[in-house]
Design an enzyme around this catalytic site. Structure first.
Site: not given
Length: 338
Positions: A22, A55
């Site tokens: 992330w 992401y």
């Protein structure tokens, strides 16, 4: 080398320090550096990797694919997630409807370059889709061999209980929850952890270093360090701002002698602390440079004694978030479309 733990009441083991991408991949750092960092994780014994379709709007999965290219697939544990808006973010590009869950797994497998993921996770709870619809889609994905295990992220105790009951009825393994958890954010301890222990569900925790605040690099009364996450809008600067209060930073500085007494760096202390919770199977760590992992992996296998744990509580409990009701705020009441 990194130790392993079972995920839930399954026979599936994951590295207790798991690499998460992330913010970093396809966002904060260039692809070459991201690939080098993943390769360093592998060298250090990390074999579990967590990502999500959302992401970098799907690009992070592709970077992870490139970084893991040439590795023996059976020796890796790859996790991804579905829920948040992706692609053009149309009306069916978000949530946990059967359509989006099935589109999600197919898109993730294509981008990751694999026939299956080890763990497929509901990134949030979807209040707009019947839970039965979502869980049936997960059951079908497991039966098709596209995911071996199912997990969730940031579900409340009641949602976990309802999901677990359906998973048992549909005969597929619901083994994990992925909540935020750190010395400064302990909201899962009141309800989520006791319920998970009862049901045989483990926690894979994110932000164990509270977005870097527990590293001690943010000093009270001083500007944030140049190049830190707090200065980078792509790296969650808004997310970290709530932790940069003076009273929090002062409390964190009181941990410096505690870490020194334990023979640990501040990041190691933070990661070791979440791993003391027996319901935690893995701590998610990210890195923008390979050498950062050399430090954090040393938290694996560390046991903190009672005096150290007491000193941590004395320093941080006055400023830590502990209200279990906060768990009800994690999932949006309506699907996000932007």
């Amino acid at each position: 080398m990194v130790s392993y733990r079972y995920l839930g009441n399954s026979g599936f083991k994951v590295s207790e320090i798991t690499y998460g991408n992330w913010i970093t991949h396809a966002s904060q750092v260039g692809n070459e550096q991201a690939i080098a960092t993943v390769r360093r994780a592998l060298d250090l014994g990390i074999t579990s990797f967590d990502t999500a379709d959302t992401y970098a709007n799907t690009a992070a999965e592709e970077v992870l694919r490139d970084a893991l290219k040439g590795q023996r697939r059976e020796s890796l544990e790859i996790f991804t997630k579905v829920y948040f808006p992706i692609g053009p973010k149309g009306p069916n590009d978000t949530g946990l409807s059967r359509k989006h869950v099935m589109d999600g797994i197919h898109g993730s497998l294509r981008r990751l370059g694999t026939d299956y993921v080890d763990l497929f996770q509901a990134h949030r709870y979807d209040y707009e889709t019947p839970l039965e619809e979502t869980m049936q889609a997960f059951a079908d994905i497991v039966r098709q061999g596209k995911a071996l295990y199912i997990g969730v992220s940031e579900w409340t105790a009641e949602q976990l209980r309802a999901g677990h009951a359906l998973a048992r009825e549909l005969r597929f393994p619901l083994v994990s929850n992925q909540p935020q958890y750190s010395m400064l954010y302990r909201v899962i301890e009141g309800k989520v952890v006791p319920t998970s222990e009862e049901l045989g569900i483990s926690q894979i925790v994110w932000s164990p270093m509270a977005q870097g605040v527990l590293s001690g690099k943010y000093k009270p009364g001083q500007p944030v360090p140049a190049g830190s996450r707090a200065t980078d809008e792509k790296s969650g600067a808004d997310f970290i701002k709530r932790l940069l209060r003076e009273e929090v930073l002062e409390a964190v500085q009181r941990l410096v002698p505690v870490a020194e007494q334990a023979g640990l760096t501040m990041p190691q202390l933070a990661i070791a602390w979440v791993l003391q919770n027996p319901n935690v199977s893995a701590a998610l760590v990210g890195a923008s440079r390979p050498e950062q992992l050399d430090d954090t992996v040393k938290a694996s296998g560390v046991t903190l004694d009672a005096d150290t744990l007491a000193a941590i509580d004395e320093a941080l409990l006055p400023v830590a978030e502990t209200d279990p009701e906060k768990t009800y705020e994690s999932s949006p009441r309506h699907r996000l479309t932007d």
